[in-house]
Design a protein around this motif. Sequence first.
Motif, short mmCIF file in Angstrom:
data_model
loop_
_atom_site.label_atom_id
_atom_site.label_comp_id
_atom_site.label_asym_id
_atom_site.label_seq_id
_atom_site.Cartn_x
_atom_site.Cartn_y
_atom_site.Cartn_z
N ALA A 109 -84.60 -45.26 4.05
CA ALA A 109 -85.35 -44.36 4.93
C ALA A 109 -84.40 -43.44 5.69
O ALA A 109 -84.78 -42.34 6.05
CB ALA A 109 -86.17 -45.16 5.93
N GLN A 110 -83.16 -43.86 5.93
CA GLN A 110 -82.23 -43.06 6.71
C GLN A 110 -81.47 -42.05 5.88
O GLN A 110 -80.81 -41.20 6.42
CB GLN A 110 -81.20 -43.94 7.42
CG GLN A 110 -81.63 -44.41 8.75
CD GLN A 110 -82.49 -45.64 8.66
OE1 GLN A 110 -82.62 -46.23 7.61
NE2 GLN A 110 -83.08 -46.02 9.74
N THR A 142 -72.76 -39.47 9.12
CA THR A 142 -71.90 -39.73 10.28
C THR A 142 -72.67 -39.50 11.57
O THR A 142 -72.57 -40.29 12.52
CB THR A 142 -70.65 -38.83 10.23
OG1 THR A 142 -69.97 -39.05 8.98
CG2 THR A 142 -69.72 -39.13 11.37
N ALA A 143 -73.47 -38.44 11.60
CA ALA A 143 -74.28 -38.17 12.79
C ALA A 143 -75.33 -39.26 13.00
O ALA A 143 -75.57 -39.69 14.14
CB ALA A 143 -74.95 -36.81 12.67
N LEU A 144 -75.93 -39.74 11.92
CA LEU A 144 -76.90 -40.83 12.04
C LEU A 144 -76.24 -42.10 12.57
O LEU A 144 -76.80 -42.81 13.40
CB LEU A 144 -77.56 -41.11 10.69
CG LEU A 144 -78.58 -40.09 10.21
CD1 LEU A 144 -78.99 -40.37 8.77
CD2 LEU A 144 -79.80 -40.10 11.12
N ARG A 145 -75.03 -42.39 12.08
CA ARG A 145 -74.31 -43.58 12.55
C ARG A 145 -73.94 -43.43 14.02
O ARG A 145 -74.09 -44.36 14.80
CB ARG A 145 -73.06 -43.83 11.71
CG ARG A 145 -72.30 -45.08 12.17
CD ARG A 145 -71.11 -45.37 11.34
NE ARG A 145 -70.14 -44.30 11.46
CZ ARG A 145 -68.95 -44.31 10.92
NH1 ARG A 145 -68.57 -45.33 10.20
NH2 ARG A 145 -68.12 -43.30 11.07
N ALA A 146 -73.49 -42.25 14.42
CA ALA A 146 -73.10 -42.02 15.81
C ALA A 146 -74.30 -42.14 16.75
O ALA A 146 -74.15 -42.60 17.88
CB ALA A 146 -72.45 -40.64 15.96
N SER A 147 -75.49 -41.74 16.28
CA SER A 147 -76.67 -41.83 17.14
C SER A 147 -77.26 -43.23 17.15
O SER A 147 -78.17 -43.50 17.92
CB SER A 147 -77.73 -40.83 16.66
OG SER A 147 -78.29 -41.26 15.43
N GLY A 148 -76.78 -44.11 16.29
CA GLY A 148 -77.30 -45.47 16.24
C GLY A 148 -78.47 -45.63 15.29
O GLY A 148 -79.08 -46.70 15.22
N ALA A 149 -78.81 -44.59 14.54
CA ALA A 149 -79.94 -44.66 13.62
C ALA A 149 -79.64 -45.56 12.42
O ALA A 149 -80.55 -46.14 11.84
CB ALA A 149 -80.35 -43.27 13.15
N ILE A 150 -78.36 -45.65 12.04
CA ILE A 150 -77.97 -46.54 10.96
C ILE A 150 -76.76 -47.36 11.41
O ILE A 150 -75.99 -46.93 12.27
CB ILE A 150 -77.65 -45.79 9.64
CG1 ILE A 150 -76.50 -44.80 9.82
CG2 ILE A 150 -78.88 -45.09 9.10
CD1 ILE A 150 -76.04 -44.14 8.51
N ALA A 156 -71.72 -47.26 5.25
CA ALA A 156 -70.77 -47.48 4.15
C ALA A 156 -71.48 -47.49 2.81
O ALA A 156 -71.00 -46.89 1.83
CB ALA A 156 -70.02 -48.79 4.37
N ALA A 157 -72.66 -48.14 2.75
CA ALA A 157 -73.40 -48.20 1.48
C ALA A 157 -73.89 -46.81 1.06
O ALA A 157 -73.76 -46.43 -0.12
CB ALA A 157 -74.58 -49.16 1.62
N LEU A 158 -74.42 -46.06 2.00
CA LEU A 158 -74.92 -44.73 1.66
C LEU A 158 -73.78 -43.77 1.31
O LEU A 158 -73.91 -42.95 0.40
CB LEU A 158 -75.75 -44.18 2.82
CG LEU A 158 -77.09 -44.89 3.05
CD1 LEU A 158 -77.70 -44.44 4.36
CD2 LEU A 158 -78.03 -44.65 1.90
N LYS A 159 -72.65 -43.89 2.00
CA LYS A 159 -71.50 -43.06 1.70
C LYS A 159 -70.98 -43.37 0.30
O LYS A 159 -70.65 -42.46 -0.48
CB LYS A 159 -70.41 -43.28 2.74
CG LYS A 159 -69.18 -42.45 2.52
CD LYS A 159 -68.15 -42.72 3.59
CE LYS A 159 -66.82 -42.07 3.29
NZ LYS A 159 -65.79 -42.45 4.24
#
Length: 173
Positions: A109-110, A142-150, A156-159
């Motif tokens: 979903a992310q 990276t932005a999603l990870r920084a915002s806490g969404a993922i 790592a998996a999506l990258k």
Amino acid sequence: MTAYIEAMRRYATFSGRSTRSEFWYFHLVVLALAFVGLIIDVMIAGPNEPQPLFSAVVVIGHYLPSIAIVVRRLHDLDKSGWLALTCLIPVIGIIAFIVIGSTPSKPHAQEPAGPVARGDQPARQSNSMGSAEQIERIEKLTALRASGAITDDEFAALKAHILQKLQPLGTPA
């Protein structure tokens, strides 16, 4: 407190997603504010017959953002926002609220939308992308990870999916 401020910034936004931490921190702050309002109510009217003036203002003021964050949390679970109505059913609503808040996010979903979903580029015939597009998608992750969404694991998996499974243009698939 950052999750609470972010939720209040998106006061009546029913689109998008909210993480578990944003969901729970928001409701924890609202509970604490309602408790402080109740203490003020007791101090003003006395312990025997407190009038729920301040606590009611807190609860009513947070009603719309609470619904919005539940809907966004359901979107994070790949569910319809209309399922938020289950929280209004006595007894079942409490259980639904806890399940909605406790269920882990859906990793797929992310993932940022591809060019076809964004509509700004024509669809490619093969399952490949250029390095500029790979960089753009990794920046979004990276932005999603920084915002806490993922989480870091989801990042790592999506990258890895972007870098390994999708070949740059000009290389055989």
